[in-house]
Design an enzyme around this catalytic site. Structure first.
Site, short mmCIF file in Angstrom:
data_model
loop_
_atom_site.label_atom_id
_atom_site.label_comp_id
_atom_site.label_asym_id
_atom_site.label_seq_id
_atom_site.Cartn_x
_atom_site.Cartn_y
_atom_site.Cartn_z
N ASP A 19 -0.72 -28.63 -61.24
CA ASP A 19 -1.13 -27.93 -60.03
C ASP A 19 -1.52 -26.48 -60.30
O ASP A 19 -2.57 -26.01 -59.84
CB ASP A 19 -0.01 -27.98 -58.98
CG ASP A 19 0.17 -29.38 -58.40
OD1 ASP A 19 -0.63 -30.27 -58.74
OD2 ASP A 19 1.11 -29.58 -57.61
N ARG A 101 12.99 -17.14 -55.98
CA ARG A 101 11.67 -16.68 -55.56
C ARG A 101 11.52 -15.16 -55.49
O ARG A 101 10.48 -14.63 -55.88
CB ARG A 101 11.29 -17.32 -54.22
CG ARG A 101 11.18 -18.84 -54.24
CD ARG A 101 10.62 -19.36 -55.53
NE ARG A 101 10.36 -20.80 -55.51
CZ ARG A 101 10.48 -21.57 -56.57
NH1 ARG A 101 10.88 -21.05 -57.73
NH2 ARG A 101 10.19 -22.85 -56.50
N ASP A 130 8.61 -21.91 -49.78
CA ASP A 130 8.33 -20.99 -50.88
C ASP A 130 7.17 -20.05 -50.57
O ASP A 130 7.18 -18.89 -50.99
CB ASP A 130 8.05 -21.75 -52.17
CG ASP A 130 9.33 -22.20 -52.86
OD1 ASP A 130 10.41 -21.68 -52.51
OD2 ASP A 130 9.26 -23.05 -53.76
N SER A 184 9.13 -34.72 -56.57
CA SER A 184 8.80 -33.37 -57.05
C SER A 184 10.08 -32.67 -57.49
O SER A 184 11.10 -32.72 -56.79
CB SER A 184 8.13 -32.57 -55.93
OG SER A 184 7.92 -31.24 -56.32
#
Length: 419
Positions: A19, A101, A130, A184
């Site tokens: 990705d 993050r 996110d 995922s």
């Protein structure tokens, strides 16, 4: 409204996976801009050098490829402060993805300043948390930077279109990615999260192959293991008497927890963007650390301070989950939490056994526990039990007045929802 001019240089949060490799090429073709890739080693357990090779293959100059080992920074400056608060989102989730993050976002901003970039980019989708965490963090640190979120901009809206774009631009696609990925995965030193596909129906138990790092409890050793964790001012500093750096300590606890099947969570949570999602989280070392921190606070933290801290914890956890790590309210709460940890120093012994971790002993030179006061044996005058009469009488006064009013007005017994 006129279209915004194309960015000249973009710093991309780059994993090296399919990705973000597609995003890298999309940024080049869409904007004709220079791209700087940033790959953070947060202890995800993957070899990161292939990300460098793939970025070079996609035309990124060596000086524009940043791969940084941030494991110590991650645990010392983000995980440990969060664990001082005993932060748990919605009563269960230890915030493993959420807390990573802000660190990634901070480094994106810093690298943008170092390289003269006018934008940063991330690979978060428009459905998840996110995107919010990255972009709120960037807004707090440098609002002049443009944030590019390709998943909200491009027309590559299916796996088929992504693969077609990859093939058109000669981006390598692993064979197991040609079909639908089973789920995922996101990982760092604190946890592994698995979402999507086989996990999307919350009525179906997750298959064992979803687990990435924790042994299923049924397969864990049949004998328990004891571990001792030493704390100084709220932070763990040693395991079984061996002083360890923050990242090394968490890695050691991960090994112990993984072996004993500790830290598996199957959760349907409320995302900040409004939907519910189901995830399987594995947080072996963090689960041990939380139990140990609670254990040492039991004897070192005053009741008033501890109860206030517990009442604020859900708000603190929600701020982290929602992406407000760099907000003034989180920083204010952190100051209060850190002040509470002044005497949270000592050692906790825990028993690890088939998915459970339990405090069995704790001791500290800073302990507030007084055996003389609490004993059922003779206390040599340490506590005068007759003092309790006045204490109870004063606390009962308002209850007596309410009961008298109820009797005067003809009410029944109190305690219900009525008058």
């Amino acid at each position: 409204m006129p279209a915004r001019p194309a960015p000249k240089k973009v710093v991309l949060a780059y994993s090296g996976g399919l990705d973000t490799s597609i995003i890298l090429k999309w940024l080049q073709t869409e904007y004709g801009c220079e791209v700087v890739t940033f790959t953070a080693d947060l202890g995800q357990g993957e070899e990161l050098e292939p990300a460098r090779a793939k970025a070079q293959m996609l035309g990124i100059r060596p000086e524009n490829i940043r791969i940084e080992d941030l494991r110590e920074t991650f645990v010392r400056d983000y995980v440990f402060p969060m664990f001082r608060a005993n932060a748990v989102y919605e009563g269960l989730y230890l915030l493993g993805t959420s807390i990573a993050r802000p660190l990634i976002a901070r480094r994106l901003v810093e690298i943008a300043r170092e390289t003269g970039a006018d934008a940063v980019a991330h690979g978060a989708t428009g459905k998840g948390n996110d995107q919010v965490r990255f972009e709120l963090s960037v807004a707090a640190l440098d609002p002049s930077l443009r944030v590019i979120a390709p998943w909200r901009l491009w027309d590559l809206t299916s796996r088929t279109k992504l693969l077609e774009f990859a093939e058109a631009h000669q981006i390598p696609v692993a064979k197991d990615k040609r079909g639908e990925a089973p789920f995922s995965v996101d990982a760092n030193l604190l946890h592994t999260s698995s979402e999507g596909k086989v996990l999307e129906n919350p009525a179906e138990p997750f298959p064992d192959y979803v687990l990435q790092r924790v042994t299923p409890p049924e397969q864990a050793p049949d004998s328990p293991e004891m571990v001792e964790i030493t704390f100084e001012r709220g932070d763990a500093v040693a395991v079984n008497g061996e002083a360890l750096s923050p990242a090394t300590l968490l890695a050691r606890l991960n090994e112990l927890g993984s072996r004993h099947g500790i830290g598996i969570l199957d959760l349907v949570e409320n995302r900040f963007v409004g939907m519910k999602s189901r995830g399987v989280y594995e947080t072996p070392g963090g689960t041990i650390l939380l139990e140990a921190h609670r254990g040492i606070e039991q004897i070192t933290l005053d009741a008033g301070a501890g109860h206030l801290k517990d009442s604020l914890m859900p708000r603190y956890a929600e701020l982290i989950y929602n992406g407000f790590w760099f907000s003034p309210e989180r920083e204010m709460l952190q100051a209060l939490i850190d002040r509470s940890q002044e005497h949270v120093t000592g050692t906790v012994r825990l028993k690890l056994y088939k998915g459970s971790v339990r405090t069995v002993a704790r001791w500290s030179d800073h302990s507030l526990y007084s055996e003389r006061h609490v004993t059922f044996e003779e206390d040599a005058g340490a506590y005068d039990q007759t003092d309790a009469q006045g204490f109870i009488t004063l606390n009962a006064l308002r209850l007596r007045l309410i009961a008298a009013r109820r009797a005067r007005l003809g009410g029944g017994l109190g305690g219900g929802l009525g008058g």
